[in-house]
Design an enzyme around this catalytic site. Sequence first.
Site, PDB file in Angstrom:
ATOM      1  CG  ASP A  60     -24.459  22.642 -29.374  1.00  0.00           C
ATOM      2  OD1 ASP A  60     -24.148  23.764 -28.947  1.00  0.00           O
ATOM      3  OD2 ASP A  60     -25.174  21.836 -28.755  1.00  0.00           O
ATOM      4  CG  ASP A 182     -25.475  25.701 -24.417  1.00  0.00           C
ATOM      5  OD1 ASP A 182     -25.821  25.558 -23.219  1.00  0.00           O
ATOM      6  OD2 ASP A 182     -25.061  24.759 -25.107  1.00  0.00           O
ATOM      7  CG  HIS A 428     -21.258  26.859 -26.799  1.00  0.00           C
ATOM      8  ND1 HIS A 428     -21.887  27.508 -27.826  1.00  0.00           N
ATOM      9  CD2 HIS A 428     -22.067  25.849 -26.444  1.00  0.00           C
ATOM     10  CE1 HIS A 428     -23.053  26.926 -28.063  1.00  0.00           C
ATOM     11  NE2 HIS A 428     -23.184  25.911 -27.242  1.00  0.00           N
TER      12      HIS A 428
HETATM   13 ZN   LIG Z   1     -24.712  24.527 -27.159  1.00  0.00          ZN
END
Ligand SMILES: [Zn+2]
Length: 1080
Positions: A60, A182, A428
């Site tokens: 991430d 994701d 995201h």
């Molecule tokens: Zn993620």
Amino acid sequence: MSGKSSAWLAILLALICFICNANSRSIQQPASGSQCGYQSCHPTKPNMLNVHLVAHTHDDVGWLKTVDQYYYGSETRIQKAGVQYIIDSVVEALLRDPEKRFIYVESAFFFKWWKEQTPKVQDAVKMLVEQGRLEFIGGAWSMNDEATTHYQSVIDQFAWGLRLLNDTFGECGRPRVGWQIDPFGHSREMASMFAQMGFDGMFFGRLDYQDKDERLMTKNAEMIWHGSANLGEQSDLFSGALYNNYQAPDGFCFDVLCSDTPIIDGKHSPDNNVKEKVDAFLDFAETQSKYYRTNNVIITMGGDFTYQAAQIYYKNLDKLIRYANERQANGSNINLLYSTPSCYLKSLHDAGITWPTKSDDFFPYASDPHAYWTGYFTSRPTLKRFERDGNHFLQVCKQLSALAPKKANEFDPHLNFMRETLGIMQHHDAITGTEKEKVALDYAKRLSVSFKACEATTRNVLNQLSVPASQQQSGKYVLEFKNCPLLNITSCPVSESNDRFSLTLYNPLGHVVSEYIRIPVSGSEYKIIDNKGVELATQVVPVPGTVNNIKHRASTAKYELVFRATNIPALGYRSYYIEKSESSRKTLKPQATPKATSSVTFIGNENIKLGFDTNGFLSEVTADGLTRLVTQDFLFYEGAVGNNAEFLNRSSGAYIFRPNENKIDFSSDHVEIEVYKGDLVEEVHQKFNDWISQVVRVYKKDSFAEFEWLVGPIPIDDNIGKEVITRFSSDIESDGVFYTDSNGREMIKRKLNHRDTWDVKINEEVAGNYYPITTKIDLEDDTARMAILTDRAQGGSSLKDGSLELMVHRRLLRDDAFGVGEALNETEYGEGLIARGKHHLFFGLSKDREGVSLKSLERLVQLEKLLPTWKFFSNVENYTAEEWRTSFTNTFSGVSLVLPKPVHLLTLEPWHENQLLVRFEHFLENGEDAMYSKPVQFNVKNVLSSFNVESMRETTLDGNAWLDETQRLQFAPDSEAAAFNTYGTFPQEADSVQLLRADKPLLEVKYSDEALPAGQLGAESNRIKREINPSLYNMYDARKSKLSDEDIDMSLYADSDSKDYIVELSPMEIRTFIVYLSEA
Ligand SMILES: [Zn+2]
């Protein structure tokens, strides 16, 4: 800022951002002898079940930790995650063994790592990429969200990520497969964009649990997705829903972060578990294969920030493969191999079978009956708006960098820094608002620094364009061209404190525009003079008391000065001289009408009129000769509170919207109003309660109304979290149908309590009918139509016929247990966050409207509100109006021919040296307007005549591959019969389908034990008949003109040299070109 300090900033940015020494290589050919791409895939065995093991890490770009904390691996108490170690360790493992494969996704992290490597390591990594052992997938700057992002920003962040991959690795660095494992639901526009970027397919992890169950049971989890209702086959994308989200099967996470038992193969070890492990894994693979169509399955072996010690995972995968495949000698027909998603996709393609199709999208996403991921459509509304401002200024910065007569060394680093920051913002867990508060602040800070970087560039370029060479001094700027970042709270130091200032309006559109401008000022008398010396009509309107009362708003502005700026040149600017005066005949003073009225109050013009009842609420709208009841109100849901231990106890949170018992409260039953009417604008200032107010205004020449809302701090002293909506109700008979945009482009039809492809059972009536609204929501009947444009992403719905609602702000007191570990309780200066924004309301005839259709008007305004003129302020105390007018060049245009009306100049930016990247977009859909929804033609050379254009060549949407050389894998759709018969029944053996894990991995909450008996959620096919296109498709067929003979403008062809520059666009088409400029 002086030239000196901007040079300092350039040095700083050169350190932070990458590849500033713009590599002049352009699109590359594969290096000779390279083995990358599909040819590098390990062979599969035709008579066996081939299990494609995909070693991967999901990194991430900010979530629980900031981007840099993740990269460097700090704050291990929050999460043990360090991306630099992952790439180090994977590269080492790959170099040791040519059999192994790895995929990497996030270019933001990869290039941060890359620039720290020695040439020797870089060469080794190039070798790995050329041999297909390290494969880039996705390849954008981040793995973007699909609900809250705008297509312009998605395209930009792919263009930049793919460009660095291309510049660094050539053809072998080009990803073939999208990897959206994701993001919380999937948009149709994203599929379309992947297709137009030349991707062969895309895999994703999250879809509604009922949809997933249904798709698995009917072998429809892999499909051909029709990405566009306008573009036809060029937007089709093969898309696959992964079986186990993106995790390893239970018991097989061998990562240093996991606690699963390794494979213990000591011959005499009492712990030897080879048989048990291999049995379990083969069992998993066999079960999975029952839900998919070919003799190939993909199993993701990785998760969040896995492979920090890659050898641990790989060592166990080596053993798993060896022991499982040894069984083939004894009759096992399962074959394990190191693979990648693209190798898996190639196997699906080579299976030569047909596939189901899909035409809607994957919103909203529900992970269990009470967890609809529709809260994040609105979460962190101010960050969502700031991002949109960022995109706006990025486009201005790109264009001015390209238009600059003289380039400065710092332009590229400034621009790259802002490109990369906006790329990060699309992640995201960034724009979605699902990150921790501290991380959100880090994003906002980065964005703010990138504004400063680009502001240094725009100041330089605007000084070059407006100040005569004779007056320019090195290292010093004559004009300031300052941004006013707090205009959102009606505050701007330059306009408030100077008696004379200039305002430069830069228009980033390829059209000439006229716009109503509002400037915060301290006095009530001003004179505005344009570049020709003409004095303009003005009006002042008092700043609403509720805005004045915003704590920590350090502003002396009592009024907003309003005027209409007309004919601002395309891709250019016009400047105005504004002077405080004792009295000006042209300034109209505010006229407040009495607060208590006994009759309806009207504001408006001949196009649209709004009526407000005696309680101060909107009560009717008149437009196109129709007068209809239309009301507007603010209401709020109470956020559900629970311990999250089971589905029923789910709390509303950053991801999840879950109103308590679907109860809704009115914010007030009486609204205090003040009315101000002038020649330019008429306004009603409404105060609903202590924390909600609004200004409703109609400008003289507009045919829509503006609703500027101010919400917060949302009170929580009653211990109740609140989710605030604005609701517009009308008597339009919409019959449960409404339309929402997909990433700001095509509209998608929605129906209350309905999904197009399965018989949905909605357990959360409100949340389960919420959809992402990036720019627009609308509804209509045979007569009337109502549409609302938003200024940022919001959740929205139509829960009653004729009514549209949008969630504007939310403040909650519990975490929803999907990983962020915080309640969404945003504060600033110790109080709840205040958000301010705008809605634009369109109302009128749904068909047979005189002149243009309402839909096409909405499209045009949507564009003008997304990319309005950018305001630059300069102090001109030392110049009289006449001196100012004669000293500076106060108007400029970068294009000489304006584009046809339905064409948007989506991109104009400097690319490699002496190159521009240019995109043209037809921004109407088929059928939206009788005149404008037609193909159009224009000549690029005429449009870009201020550049020395030498030649141009068309590329894929991302700008990094030649369109005519791009081939995509083709997949054949099912015949109609197959769609209903072949896959409609399911083998008996499957007793149950696992409801897959809904939570983020490596966290405490787990729902993986929830299993549903087969059939409960639709084992018998209740699939709805789909449209099937039996023909194969190929987006790169030679282009045939869609224009009819009489629509072709022969004058475009008059000059034989110009023929190569004629571009034709059909509705919703985007075409991308590299334009070569002759060297200066
Ligand atoms: Zn993620």
